[in-house]
Enzyme design. Structure first.
Site, short mmCIF file in Angstrom:
data_model
loop_
_atom_site.label_atom_id
_atom_site.label_comp_id
_atom_site.label_asym_id
_atom_site.label_seq_id
_atom_site.Cartn_x
_atom_site.Cartn_y
_atom_site.Cartn_z
N HIS A 185 0.64 -1.21 0.21
CA HIS A 185 -0.09 -0.01 0.09
C HIS A 185 0.78 1.47 -0.05
O HIS A 185 0.35 2.56 0.40
CB HIS A 185 -1.04 -0.07 1.44
CG HIS A 185 -2.09 0.76 0.99
ND1 HIS A 185 -2.78 1.76 1.43
CD2 HIS A 185 -3.41 0.23 0.00
CE1 HIS A 185 -4.02 1.87 1.11
NE2 HIS A 185 -4.37 1.00 0.21
N HIS A 285 -6.71 -2.25 -11.59
CA HIS A 285 -7.07 -1.54 -10.29
C HIS A 285 -8.51 -0.91 -10.34
O HIS A 285 -9.12 -0.63 -11.20
CB HIS A 285 -6.30 -0.39 -9.73
CG HIS A 285 -6.24 -0.02 -8.49
ND1 HIS A 285 -7.09 1.23 -8.23
CD2 HIS A 285 -5.88 -0.39 -7.17
CE1 HIS A 285 -6.97 1.53 -6.77
NE2 HIS A 285 -6.46 0.34 -6.03
#
Length: 382
Positions: A185, A285
């Site tokens: 992340h 994504h």
């Protein structure tokens, strides 16, 4: 055919929808959003609409070029996400006008369905093994989880051990054949990323995502040789020019452009083709809403290097509304055996429940990502 109106709707849990109307009565939908900056993106859409009113919506390539190149300052999350939603809606209109799915306008399908993965755990990973097992029981053959909590540039090995324990528990729960993606992340800095990548190697991960922030791409030349685990990134890159250096230096195995951030269908397809030329896989994504997912699936249909698709059904962000709530024809997203079918209806292949969109837009949202701090009080990457 002429464009007559653009309207944005800020809807829960954290999305922005765009409706483009035409004088022919054909309507297109897009999803222009930056998570945590939805209202800002909507404002950019409103600015760009000045050029589009009165134009033929079918001239998509020209519109994209003008909306990107026509401003002296260009690129970045807000501009490219606004352009992305507009582009999606224009393709939706064109497909509906011709009575075919967008994928047919892009050359046709190389696949009828694609593997998907389920998110497990939350921002701070916990109870991930049980969640992974439940995902597998629902038919998923791959899962993704956040790897760690916040980490300092140099941090203690107890946090490394906690990460390893979580991943080991998931691997034990799902067995050796289920794919596991571990997302750093962007919250891990290079020194600790080196430690984690090496320590995670025995768990045979499907990929490690954003081992460092994309702006630190030069670190990948040190990180990539540490493990055979594929490295994935790209959700915070917004154009083929952003991806050019990532691909040319050869340290990424999977790119993850987001068609709601990276200029829409027009630009994301070009990025995917660039990646194929470098023998790099594609995993779009999409922790977003149904229009974004439909867009991804239309791209997946014709991108040979696409191997898996992110989707947000049941993700921890979707507390007030979930993926299918705004869709009339929910069967367009047919989940089976860890895969989802490519929608076959005209345009993006989904029908949006406009009345419900307006109802929820009256509620709206002010979603923001959390702001974390380290024990010493300094800011921590989320």
């Amino acid at each position: 055919m002429k464009i007559t109106k653009l309207s944005t709707f800020i809807v829960p849990p954290r999305w922005c929808f765009l409706k483009i109307e035409t004088d022919a009565g054909i309507v297109g939908w897009g999803e222009p959003v930056v998570e945590g900056r939805a209202h800002s993106v909507a404002a950019v859409v409103e600015e760009l609409s000045d050029y589009l009113i009165g134009k033929d919506p079918r001239n998509i390539e020209d519109h994209w070029t003008v909306l990107y190149r026509g401003g002296f300052y260009r690129g970045g999350a807000l501009h490219m996400s606004a352009l992305a939603g507009i582009d999606q809606a224009l393709w939706d209109i064109k497909g509906k006008h011709l009575g075919v799915p967008v994928s047919q306008l892009l050359g046709g399908n190389v696949r009828d369905k694609i593997r998907v993965y389920s998110w497990i755990g939350g921002d701070r990973p916990a109870d991930t093994a049980a969640a992974a097992q439940r995902a597998v029981e629902r038919g998923f053959t791959a899962v993704k989880m956040n790897g760690t909590e916040e980490l300092q540039y140099i941090d203690s090995h107890d946090k490394v051990d906690k990460c390893l324990e979580n991943v080991a528990a998931v691997r034990e729960a799902v067995g050796p054949l289920v794919g596991i993606g571990v997302d750093f992340h962007g919250r891990v800095h290079k020194p600790m990323a080196k430690v984690l990548i090496k320590e995670l190697a025995p768990y045979k991960l499907m990929f490690i995502e954003e081992p460092v922030l994309s702006e630190h791409y030069e670190a990948l030349k040190e990180l990539a040789p540490l493990s055979a685990t594929p490295i994935a990134l790209g959700e915070r890159l917004y154009s083929r020019w952003d991806f050019k250096r990532i691909l040319s230096e050869g340290y990424v195995d999977i790119i993850q452009p987001d068609p709601s951030h990276a200029g829409g269908i027009t630009e994301t397809r070009k990025i995917a083709m660039m990646a194929e030329a470098y023998d790099v896989a594609l995993a779009l994504h999409c922790p977003l809403g149904p229009i974004a997912l439909a867009t991804c699936l239309q791209l997946d249909a014709g991108c040979y290097n696409a191997f898996i698709q992110e989707q947000s059904l049941g993700i921890h962000y979707n507390a007030s509304n979930d993926l299918l709530d705004y869709v009339v024809n929910r069967e367009a997203f047919a989940y089976e055996n860890g895969m989802v079918t490519i929608p076959q209806g005209p345009g993006l292949g989904i029908e949006i429940n406009e009345d419900y969109v307006k109802e929820r837009a009256a509620v709206g949202h002010r979603w923001r990502n959390p702001v974390w701090r380290h024990a010493d009080g300094s800011f921590a990457e989320w």
